[in-house]
Design a protein around this motif. Sequence first.
Motif: not given
Length: 78
Positions: A11, A52, A55
């Motif tokens: 990620w 992710k 985020r």
Amino acid sequence: MIDFVPDIPRWRQVADVIRQRIADGTYAPGTRVPSVVDLLNEFGIATSTAQKVHRGLREEGLIYTEPGLGSFVSKKLR
């Protein structure tokens, strides 16, 4: 697709690519960034990994999400 480095979370590596695209103007302020599904298709990552990415970029203040519309590059970058 990118060649993933084993010791760095995927990620983070994908977030680095999106961060670079924001920095070089590929994704200008106010424009949409790739959705979770777009990230799955482009990078061959799992849904949770793509989530992710979003985020992490939101926490950095680089993107914001409008429910039902998508995620966009912040107009004022930190």
